[in-house]
Scaffold this motif. Structure first.
Motif, PDB file in Angstrom:
ATOM      1  N   PHE A 108      47.974  19.661  51.918  1.00 48.10           N
ATOM      2  CA  PHE A 108      49.003  20.385  52.130  1.00 48.10           C
ATOM      3  C   PHE A 108      48.758  22.276  52.047  1.00 48.10           C
ATOM      4  N   GLN A 161      54.558  23.555  49.228  1.00 50.59           N
ATOM      5  CA  GLN A 161      54.560  22.829  49.988  1.00 50.59           C
ATOM      6  C   GLN A 161      54.318  20.895  49.511  1.00 50.59           C
ATOM      7  N   GLU A 201      54.427   7.979  55.791  1.00 52.59           N
ATOM      8  CA  GLU A 201      53.700   7.554  57.361  1.00 52.59           C
ATOM      9  C   GLU A 201      53.117   9.071  57.768  1.00 52.59           C
ATOM     10  N   GLU A 202      54.538   9.775  58.690  1.00 55.04           N
ATOM     11  CA  GLU A 202      54.226  11.051  59.158  1.00 55.04           C
ATOM     12  C   GLU A 202      53.639  11.986  58.872  1.00 55.04           C
ATOM     13  N   MET A 203      53.865  12.050  57.173  1.00 54.54           N
ATOM     14  CA  MET A 203      53.330  13.218  56.760  1.00 54.54           C
ATOM     15  C   MET A 203      51.940  13.374  56.801  1.00 54.54           C
ATOM     16  N   ASN A 212      50.079  11.305  59.042  1.00 50.85           N
ATOM     17  CA  ASN A 212      49.558  12.010  60.019  1.00 50.85           C
ATOM     18  C   ASN A 212      49.691  13.333  60.810  1.00 50.85           C
ATOM     19  N   THR A 213      50.423  14.080  60.244  1.00 57.25           N
ATOM     20  CA  THR A 213      50.882  15.328  60.233  1.00 57.25           C
ATOM     21  C   THR A 213      49.978  15.796  59.200  1.00 57.25           C
ATOM     22  N   TYR A 214      49.397  15.585  58.522  1.00 54.20           N
ATOM     23  CA  TYR A 214      48.213  16.497  57.571  1.00 54.20           C
ATOM     24  C   TYR A 214      46.859  15.488  57.623  1.00 54.20           C
ATOM     25  N   ASN A 215      46.539  14.587  58.471  1.00 55.89           N
ATOM     26  CA  ASN A 215      45.508  14.239  58.123  1.00 55.89           C
ATOM     27  C   ASN A 215      45.298  13.565  57.210  1.00 55.89           C
ATOM     28  N   HIS A 255      45.478  10.479  55.457  1.00 59.78           N
ATOM     29  CA  HIS A 255      45.412   8.572  55.035  1.00 59.78           C
ATOM     30  C   HIS A 255      44.076   8.866  54.035  1.00 59.78           C
TER      31      HIS A 255
END
Length: 365
Positions: free
Chosen positions: A156, A161, A184-186, A188-191, A193
């Motif tokens: 993050f 954050q 899921e958006e988080m 994707n945003t921070y790669n 997975h």
């Protein structure tokens, strides 16, 4: 063996003085004491009154070979810490926790709490699920935040954050699909997975995320900080060089001081008028009914209700459903009034904490 004999003698004397005193010890194959649990009559009575929500923590370590000291705590009606039971543990394995939770329930007439807060210890979670399958197990938010800082801050790019995101998950997202979309958006945003900690905490989402824990009774407790606060006060009573028997004697002194504080609160409740900010019949009646701590929370909700408007009303079978919204805000809350005059709100504050919410207060009935 000498210390064990002194400890057993101490517990036996306590039981002779008061037959309601409960204690049990677990022995190993060499007849050596491993785990110890005890609860006096005051703890047992308090659990009968306030034991729907329990926090359990083993953060404090004694000087006796650095053994974990476990404490079961909760809230009373003054929102002060009450102790339901204590344990000196040999280790923190699933078997030890299983014995402890079973013994705790035995002391409490097999009445399991509705909800229990613990840290993320896997052995504790396994024992809790086996011994108290119908108790809702929630994770301490404080521990989650600390673990997030250790394991996810680099992703993050800062402590603030990761804390902000998890706080939003714990407090703001009320619907499951809303929470899942944000998660899921988080990722994707921070790669993120592939982050193992985020994956593990997501698997435990039913124990901490708002869409799930909103269906569990918590009495306003959100973490094990009750236990941690108790541990901090314990350090002022117990010195590092105390042996086991001295430890328990000074622990009793702490309990006596806490019970005296509760008596003072009861006295104040009887002889001191509540501080009323708004004089209406509802507020005055609440002030005469609730303890000061609960009344203060109710009065906050009452004051906030003044900024809400009734924006709709529909008949739903025998029920009447009012729609309530904050001034100028599009989000609506549904307040359902049933034929028997019981009331519920979609925010579920009363079902979670036992406090009438601002939306229900706005109900015109």
């Amino acid at each position: 063996m000498e210390k064990q004999g002194c400890l057993l003698k101490y517990f036996q004397n306590q039981a002779l003085e008061n037959p309601s005193f409960f204690y049990d010890v677990q022995l190993d194959s060499d007849e050596q004491i491993t785990n110890i649990f005890w609860a006096d009559v005051g703890m047992i009575v308090d659990y009968g009154l306030f034991g729907d929500v329990v926090s359990f923590d083993t953060t404090y370590k004694t000087s006796e070979a650095n053994r974990p000291f476990g404490v079961f705590v909760g809230f009373n009606h003054h929102r002060e810490t009450v102790i339901f039971g204590a344990a000196l543990m040999y280790d923190e394995t699933s078997d030890s926790f299983t014995w402890l939770f079973e013994t705790f329930l035995e002391a409490m007439s097999n009445k399991a709490p509705k909800s229990i807060f613990t840290d993320q210890d896997a052995a504790m979670a396994k024992a809790c699920a086996n011994v108290m399958p119908n108790t809702y197990h929630m994770l301490c938010t404080w521990h989650i935040m600390n673990n997030a800082i250790k394991n996810a801050s680099s992703i993050f790019k800062g402590d603030d954050q990761v804390i902000a995101f998890l706080s939003t998950c714990m407090k703001n997202y009320e619907e499951e699909d809303e929470f899942l979309h944000a998660w899921e958006e988080m990722l994707n945003t921070y790669n993120a997975h592939g982050n193992p900690w985020l994956s593990s905490i997501f698997r435990l989402k039913e124990k901490w995320a708002k869409p799930y824990v909103n269906w569990a009774w918590s009495a306003g407790m959100h973490n094990t900080q009750l236990s941690e606060s108790f541990n901090a006060s314990l350090k002022s009573y117990v010195k590092s060089d105390y042996d086991v028997v001295e430890f328990f004697k000074h622990f009793d002194r702490l309990l006596n001081d806490k019970w005296y504080k509760e008596l003072e609160a009861e006295y104040a409740l009887c002889y001191k008028l509540p501080s009323v900010a708004i004089f209406t019949s509802m507020v005055i009646k609440a002030g005469n009914t609730y303890t000061k701590a609960i009344f203060d929370e109710f009065q906050i909700q009452y004051e906030k209700s003044l900024d809400y408007n009734l924006v709709g009303c529909i008949q739903d079978g025998d029920d009447i459903v009012f729609k309530v919204a904050f001034n100028g805000h599009p989000k609506e809350r549904c307040v359902r009034v049933k034929k028997d005059n019981t009331i519920s709100c979609s925010c579920r504050l009363f079902e979670i904490e036992g406090i009438l919410c601002r939306h229900e207060i706005k109900n015109p009935y």
